[in-house]
Design a protein around this motif. Structure first.
Motif, PDB file in Angstrom:
ATOM      1  N   THR A  72       0.656  -1.537  -0.234  1.00 33.88           N
ATOM      2  CA  THR A  72       0.222  -0.146   0.587  1.00 33.88           C
ATOM      3  C   THR A  72       0.469   1.545  -0.025  1.00 33.88           C
ATOM      4  OG1 THR A  72      -0.124  -0.145   2.761  1.00 33.88           O
ATOM      5  CG2 THR A  72      -1.722  -1.260   1.386  1.00 33.88           C
TER       6      THR A  72
ATOM      7  N   HIS B 276      -3.366   1.618  -3.752  1.00 36.13           N
ATOM      8  CA  HIS B 276      -2.838   3.453  -3.350  1.00 36.13           C
ATOM      9  C   HIS B 276      -1.369   3.286  -4.218  1.00 36.13           C
ATOM     10  CE1 HIS B 276      -7.182   4.124  -1.578  1.00 36.13           C
ATOM     11  NE2 HIS B 276      -6.077   3.216  -0.173  1.00 36.13           N
TER      12      HIS B 276
ATOM     13  N   ASP C 141      -7.229   1.347  -6.894  1.00 35.57           N
ATOM     14  CA  ASP C 141      -6.498   2.867  -6.772  1.00 35.57           C
ATOM     15  C   ASP C 141      -4.859   2.366  -6.637  1.00 35.57           C
ATOM     16  OD1 ASP C 141      -9.395   2.864  -5.099  1.00 35.57           O
ATOM     17  OD2 ASP C 141      -9.138   2.967  -3.666  1.00 35.57           O
TER      18      ASP C 141
END
Length: 476
Positions: A227, A256, A283
């Protein structure tokens, strides 16, 4: 930026080389290390690690300075913490990484509760290491039967096993990396093999020193979170592999992250002996990437299932999406690919080479070609199963040349199967669709899929060959 009192205390702790929160500290300069960028500190750093391990665990602190080192081994309960202005410099001498096979700079095998943290830098000095590798090869002091042979990409390079990466952890549990910058490996930057409970958070990877520079390699690991990472790599950005037929990558989250690659942005394979299960990618942004934004490949007999990709934006990438079930490993039956969902994907494919001008950019294709569509391709008798595209938009900016190959529904037989070939979106040559090519698939749902071509095309937008159970909803 506003800092809380706790954050200010944390900064002060780093500046004064006092123990950081989480256990006793073992500052490497207290064990003889010198941060002058010249002194070889391997033994001093290892003494600090060994002392922390002997004490039942602790934090080995790398303070301000440039600390040159050879191979160091991380041990259970030890956190290697780099201050914000600390640099670990990998040795530029190939001989410091072992004999027949080059070790990574930082290694661990069978350890528990290990970590690398802090805002500092681990610099593999890959360019200088490769220069030393070439010197040794030319002098005959290092053996590599392949270094002068041309590979399939028309390049010559020393073998991967002769070039050290930065991190290689094997059979470890509860592994954490947070916020460090990993820079310029001579080969794969960081590899985690058969590790459980792995957390990679806010890592920065800037590794463009040489070929085979995958940013993150996760091999047959379980319960993984990647992440907030930023990756700029001269090979695949974030790559899942499966080298053990008795294992697989399972329960993995990639979220992310921002990726730039001279190969593919996020890739499964090519090693896929066990396979991939329960993988979520969300994402994520991809940019200036030579090959596919997403490459989901299973070609060595393993099983890929339950893969969800959502909220991915890719700009200036050579190909949008490549899903491939192949049969490269002829010693095993073909594997399987099933239950793949792609949601909220936007990709812009440029007219030119997307990584042009980058150091060690991807190899030229070697022949003139039109742009390649997104593809989902199985093999005869073994279809890719149950794929969902929802809210997918792919924009193509290239100009087509009708003289470059055969097109149309009467030319499908000319598209080769290439069951055992290395998987890559260009492996079939010119394709009869400009937007989406689907072959040997069972169960395909297309919901709100938009394909845009900025020029008039003579190829159809989509071609389906040996495809069963197609559902199209909300097409413009």
């Amino acid at each position: 930026m506003r800092l809380s009192l706790l954050s200010m205390m944390f900064v002060l702790v780093l500046a004064t080389d006092v123990a950081v929160a989480g256990g006793p500290s073992f500052v490497i300069t207290h064990y003889g290390a010198k941060g002058d960028g010249k002194t070889m500190n391997t033994r001093a750093i290892q003494r600090a690690i060994d002392a922390a391990a002997a004490a039942g665990g602790g934090i080995v602190v790398v303070p301000s300075g440039k600390f040159l080192t050879g191979v160091i081994t991380l041990k259970s309960g030890v956190e290697l913490h780099l201050a914000a202005d600390a640099v670990l410099l990998g040795s530029t001498r190939r001989s410091d990484y072992g004999g027949e096979r080059a070790s990574a700079l930082i290694v661990a095998d069978g350890q528990q509760g290990i970590a690398i943290t802090g805002g500092g830098v681990i610099d593999g000095e890959g360019r200088e290491v490769v220069e030393d590798v070439y010197r040794m090869l030319k002098a005959g002091t290092l053996q590599d039967p392949d270094w002068q042979k041309e590979n399939p990409w028309h390049q010559k390079r020393p073998n991967e096993y002769n070039r050290p990466g930065i991190i290689h952890f094997t059979h470890c549990t509860n592994v954490r990396l947070d916020s460090v910058l990993l820079k310029d490996a001579a080969c794969w930057v960081q590899t985690y093999t058969e590790c459980d409970h792995l957390s990679l958070t806010n890592l920065r990877v800037q590794s463009t020193a040489y070929w085979n520079n995958d940013g993150i390699d996760v091999v047959d690991c379980k319960d993984v979170q990647i992440t907030g990472c930023v990756v700029n790599a001269d090979d695949d950005g974030i790559c899942l592999k499966s080298s053990n037929p008795a294992s697989r990558c399972e329960n993995i989250l990639v979220a992310h992250c921002d990726v730039r690659s001279s190969a593919s942005g996020i890739k499964f394979g090519t090693a896929s002996f066990g396979g991939f299960k329960n993988i979520t990618i969300k994402d994520v942004t991809v940019h200036d990437t030579y090959r596919s934004a997403l490459a989901l490949e299973c070609v060595d007999g393993g099983a890929m299932e339950n893969v969800t990709v959502e909220n991915v934006a890719a700009v200036n990438t050579g190909n949008a999406l490549f899903i491939r079930l192949g049969h490269r490993n002829q010693q095993l039956p073909p594997g399987s690919v099933r239950h793949v969902t792609i949601k909220n994907l936007h990709v812009e494919v440029p007219a030119g080479k997307p990584d042009k001008g980058y150091e060690m950019e991807g190899p030229e294709m070697g022949y003139a070609h039109n742009f390649f569509p997104a593809s989902i391709v199985g093999i005869p008798g073994h279809p890719v199963e149950d794929v969902v595209f929802e809210n997918v938009e792919i924009v193509y900016k290239g100009v087509e040349d009708k003289s470059l190959g055969r097109y149309g529904l009467d030319s499908l037989a000319y598209v080769p199967e290439n069951e055992s070939a290395y998987p890559e979106y260009s492996m079939f040559g010119e394709l009869p669709a400009w937007g989406l090519y689907v072959r040997h698939v069972s169960g395909l749902q297309l919901r709100q899929v938009t394909l845009r071509h900025q020029q008039e095309s003579f190829r159809p937008a989509m071609v389906f060959d040996d495809v069963k159970g197609v559902s199209v909803e909300g097409a413009p």
